[in-house]
Design an enzyme around this catalytic site. Structure first.
Site, PDB file in Angstrom:
ATOM      1  CD  GLN A   1      -3.557  -4.556   6.505  1.00 41.10           C
ATOM      2  OE1 GLN A   1      -3.709  -3.498   5.915  1.00 41.10           O
ATOM      3  NE2 GLN A   1      -3.898  -5.710   5.977  1.00 41.10           N
TER       4      GLN A   1
ATOM      5  CG  ASP B   1      -9.786  -0.229   5.342  1.00 37.68           C
ATOM      6  OD1 ASP B   1      -9.645  -0.742   4.219  1.00 37.68           O
ATOM      7  OD2 ASP B   1      -9.019  -0.439   6.299  1.00 37.68           O
TER       8      ASP B   1
ATOM      9  CE  LYS C   1      -3.760  -2.490   2.227  1.00 37.90           C
ATOM     10  NZ  LYS C   1      -4.493  -2.871   3.450  1.00 37.90           N
TER      11      LYS C   1
HETATM   12  N1  GUN Z   1      -7.003  -6.959   6.122  1.00 37.17           N
HETATM   13  C1  GUN Z   1      -7.371  -7.672   5.032  1.00 37.17           C
HETATM   14  N2  GUN Z   1      -7.976  -6.871   4.131  1.00 37.17           N
HETATM   15  C2  GUN Z   1      -7.994  -5.633   4.661  1.00 37.17           C
HETATM   16  C3  GUN Z   1      -8.485  -4.391   4.209  1.00 37.17           C
HETATM   17  O1  GUN Z   1      -9.062  -4.253   3.120  1.00 37.17           O
HETATM   18  N3  GUN Z   1      -8.299  -3.342   5.052  1.00 37.17           N
HETATM   19  C4  GUN Z   1      -7.697  -3.480   6.264  1.00 37.17           C
HETATM   20  N4  GUN Z   1      -7.586  -2.404   7.029  1.00 37.17           N
HETATM   21  N5  GUN Z   1      -7.233  -4.622   6.715  1.00 37.17           N
HETATM   22  C5  GUN Z   1      -7.385  -5.688   5.916  1.00 37.17           C
END
Ligand code: GUN
Length: 282
Positions: free
Chosen positions: A93, A116, A49
């Site tokens: 995350q 998110d 990311k």
């Molecule tokens: N863990 C797995 N997929 C995601 C996501 O799309 N966002 C976040 N914050 N954590 C994740």
């Protein structure tokens, strides 16, 4: 052979276009990513990311916290980012270590910075059919389907999985695109019977090669959200890709299908949040 729904190619195209679009903005979109602990998969995702955010000219900040961080310390970090004018998007995350309440942490994020789409405010907007910041993975699936020209209206979609991150918002988006949606989950009897009737299958169960080829209706579109590492080191999805490819009209590869789209949609959401916060029309 089915059409391969290539998320790598499409995400690169979208990220490039976004880079051009934000270049003329008064300030770059700012994304903060919080990583708690050292889960190896999460470290890889968060790193990716950051790389993509940097490549398209975003301000990017990664905040690493120890796995034994207290909930209050984590909330204090989130509150600080809520107040930080250079930051438009905040991502924590998941999964978080067990002693932390993910829903309480999500609830602390300013909904205007909820890139998110996990806060109750964002989920509520989506549920009411007026989506704003939509969870990245289901949003990425919708963009992949649209790019491939898959007609959705009146089609039967089967979503396997009901998580807040993927399954539930995915079902809502497909329904809003006029699909008839069946959601299967761990208590569903005869998942395969449901899948056999699906024009579009979205597998988000987290079980390696769970969906077998003989479950798939000939001509169906198969979207594999799963990413599972086997003991021999191979990465596989939630669908048995080789078997399903014998019958599907289109299918996402793993890796290189939905994964890169999730990151591209995080960037799109960050730009959307930034445009709102900067008073631009997006
Ligand atoms: N863990 C797995 N997929 C995601 C996501 O799309 N966002 C976040 N914050 N954590 C994740």
């Amino acid at each position: 052979m089915p059409e391969i729904l290539d998320g790598r190619v499409l995400s690169k195209k979208l990220n490039k276009a976004l880079k051009v679009r934000v270049a003329s903005w008064p300030r770059p979109p700012g994304l903060a990513v919080i990583l708690v602990g050292r889960d190896p998969a999460s470290e890889v995702y968060v790193h990716r990311k950051g790389v993509v955010a940097g490549r398209i000219g975003f301000l990017h900040r990664q905040i690493d916290l120890p796995s034994d961080v207290s909930e209050q310390e984590l909330l204090d970090v989130v509150h600080g980012l809520n107040q930080d004018d250079a930051i438009d998007g905040i991502l924590v995350q998941l999964p978080l270590p067990k002693h932390l309440d993910s829903l309480a942490v999500m609830a602390a994020i300013d909904p205007a910075k909820d890139v998110d789409g996990f806060t109750a405010a964002s989920a509520g907007c989506l549920a009411q059919g007026r989506p704003h910041l939509v969870p990245c993975t289901p949003k990425g699936v919708m963009v992949l389907l649209e790019e491939a020209g898959v007609a959705l209206s009146g089609k039967h979609a089967v979503v396997i999985g009901r998580s807040n991150i993927v399954g539930r918002p995915m079902a809502q988006l497909l329904e809003q695109a006029n699909c008839t949606v069946t959601v299967c989950h761990s208590r569903t009897q005869d998942v395969e019977e449901h899948v056999r009737r699906a024009d579009i299958v979205v597998a988000a169960v987290g079980r390696p090669e769970f969906v077998r080829g003989d479950w798939v209706k000939p001509g169906a579109v198969v979207i594999d959200v799963g990413i599972n590492r086997l003991e021999d080191g191979r990465l596989v999805g939630d669908v048995h890709t080789a078997e399903a490819s014998e019958v599907a009209s289109a299918i996402t590869p793993v890796p290189g299908g939905v994964g890169p789209m999730t990151i591209a949609m995080l960037m799109a959401n960050t730009a959307l949040a930034s445009a709102h916060r900067q008073g631009l029309d997006g």
